[in-house]
Design an enzyme around this catalytic site. Structure first.
Site, short mmCIF file in Angstrom:
data_model
loop_
_atom_site.label_atom_id
_atom_site.label_comp_id
_atom_site.label_asym_id
_atom_site.label_seq_id
_atom_site.Cartn_x
_atom_site.Cartn_y
_atom_site.Cartn_z
N GLU A 279 34.46 41.96 43.46
CA GLU A 279 33.61 42.52 43.20
C GLU A 279 32.91 42.40 42.60
O GLU A 279 31.28 42.84 43.14
CB GLU A 279 33.73 44.02 43.72
CG GLU A 279 34.92 44.32 45.30
CD GLU A 279 34.21 43.07 46.44
OE1 GLU A 279 33.26 43.01 47.26
OE2 GLU A 279 34.84 42.65 47.30
N HIS A 282 30.08 39.95 41.63
CA HIS A 282 28.42 40.48 42.92
C HIS A 282 27.65 41.16 42.04
O HIS A 282 26.60 40.65 42.71
CB HIS A 282 29.20 40.77 44.23
CG HIS A 282 30.00 40.11 45.18
ND1 HIS A 282 29.45 39.05 45.35
CD2 HIS A 282 30.93 40.72 46.25
CE1 HIS A 282 30.35 38.28 46.61
NE2 HIS A 282 31.19 39.52 47.21
N ASP A 367 34.62 34.27 43.92
CA ASP A 367 35.39 33.38 43.75
C ASP A 367 36.26 33.44 42.42
O ASP A 367 37.31 33.40 41.74
CB ASP A 367 36.24 33.20 45.03
CG ASP A 367 36.73 33.64 45.86
OD1 ASP A 367 36.61 34.99 47.03
OD2 ASP A 367 36.60 33.33 47.24
ZN LIG Z 1 32.25 39.25 47.91
#
Ligand SMILES: [Zn+2]
Length: 429
Positions: A279, A282, A367
């Site tokens: 997260e 991002h 990721d």
């Molecule tokens: Zn995601």
């Protein structure tokens, strides 16, 4: 009827409908064909029963989705070529109101028609499908309360925006669409700040991530990313469903990473850290800013298109406004806006795979970021739990997935995480 735009609209709608139904059929066939065997990459982690549950859950949702797709298309036809909107224009035009409020009355009626079609599907999805697969924890009372709050939020935020847009269309001259675009961008940024701080808390409780064994590692991770631990929250997702998730949201000081309590209860310390790292990826990779930039460009061109279409008689005629109503319709900017919002998704549907691809690319990037920061294997373990808790299929139809999925299929994510990262290899060398 000889309006070429009407023909184009019907052809595009037929193409959309058949593509959606065809893709849903493919998805059902594909998961059912792979129902008897857990894919090799997951064989030692996912029990067969969970895999089969995911296949049946996916199938049930796709079947409902097909019906909803057909109902939506029917409603759209009724409202446009079926004369529904023309009827609303006549009716609201006869109301003893300021033209601005006549348009608001028309949009209210449109929203009610759309709710009349979508609510039964939403009810069925929650109380029949989610219930059958053991995910639902909502009562009818909570569902209705959510609905009421949703309407209140839509009115509180949407009504002023709509009024402003309609007023600008009337009074701001030829450049109204630039002003409306500026207002829309301000509105979007405002919602990005208001959503995590004001709107989401209307529906759920948010609490700071509790101190635990993983806390120190998490603090270290946050420090490395320059993210304040004040932005880390646990949400009572278990109030509504057994599904688990984590998401990132917000802007500036309102930015947050949110874990569902359902997911938190399932993750070990290093897995929690890996999901958090994803997260944070991002944020660090500026995915929100990139999305805002895309949406700014898209909304600017769409508003420019609307400004152009609003002056074309064939646009109204092609979407079911009869000739005798045309002068009244052109004089009310709400009519062009309503027709545009109804017809637009039919034509932008072809862009769905591009948007999905773009979103999946961000997921792969996040990721990879998480793998560099906290290690791939922990993220793989967390992902497997996440897919299992959501009964997300491990064997989606590749075409269906390419078209719709905002997140890459589990097999692809796990395979990429298993690959040695180039950065790690360079460090080793
Ligand atoms: Zn995601």
């Amino acid at each position: 009827m000889t309006n070429a735009f009407a023909v184009l609209f019907v052809v595009a709608l037929a193409a959309l409908l058949s593509t959606r139904l065809w893709l849903a059929g493919r998805q059902i066939a594909h998961v059912q064909r792979h129902r008897e065997r857990v894919p090799d990459a997951f064989a030692d982690r996912v029990p067969l029963a969970a895999h089969q549950k995911a296949a049946d859950y996916t199938t049930a949702k796709q079947r409902l989705g097909r019906l909803e797709t057909a109902a939506d298309a029917l409603l759209l036809l009724v409202l446009t070529l079926g004369g529904g909107l023309a009827l609303l224009v006549r009716w609201t035009g006869g109301l003893d109101l300021d033209p601005l409020w006549q348009d608001i009355a028309m949009f209210t009626a449109l929203a009610l028609a759309s709710a009349a079609v979508s609510l039964p599907f939403s009810w069925y999805a929650t109380f029949v499908i989610e219930e059958r697969f053991g995910f639902n924890r909502m009562t009818l009372g909570l569902w209705l309360a959510d609905l009421a709050k949703g309407v209140a939020v839509a009115v509180a935020l949407g009504l002023p925006l709509l009024l402003l847009a309609l007023w600008l269309m009337r009074t701001a001259g030829d450049r109204w669409w630039l002003w409306t675009w500026a207002a829309w961008m301000v509105f979007q940024l405002m919602v990005l700040v208001l959503y995590p701080t004001v709107i989401a808390p209307l529906f759920n409780k948010f609490e700071p991530l509790p101190a635990g064994a993983a806390r120190e590692r998490i603090e270290a991770l946050l420090a490395r990313c320059g993210f304040s631990s004040a932005g880390l929250f646990v949400m009572d997702g278990s109030r509504r469903s057994g599904h688990g998730n984590a998401y990132f949201t917000g802007l500036g000081r309102a930015k947050r990473v949110v874990f569902f309590d359902t997911l938190l209860a399932r993750l070990e310390g290093d897995e929690l850290e890996a999901v958090l790292a994803h997260e944070l990826g991002h944020f660090k990779l500026k995915h929100i800013a990139k999305r805002i930039a895309w949406s700014a460009a898209a909304s600017l061109s769409l508003l420019g298109l609307l400004a152009w279409l609003a002056g074309k008689a064939w646009f109204y005629a092609g979407l079911g406004i009869p000739a005798e109503l045309l002068p009244a319709a052109v004089a009310r900017p709400g009519v062009a806006l309503a027709l545009f919002s109804l017809a637009l998704p039919v034509f932008t549907f072809v862009l769905a795979p591009l948007a999905a691809h773009y979103s999946r690319r961000h997921e792969f990037e996040a990721d990879a970021f998480a793998a560099r920061l906290s290690g791939g294997p922990a993220l793989v373990r967390a992902l497997v739990k996440l897919y299992e808790d959501n009964a997300a299929t491990l064997t989606p139809d590749p075409l269906h997935s390419a078209f719709y999925d905002s997140h890459p299929p589990a097999a692809q994510r796990v395979a990429r995480l298993a690959m040695p990262a180039p950065a790690a290899a360079a460090d080793a060398a």
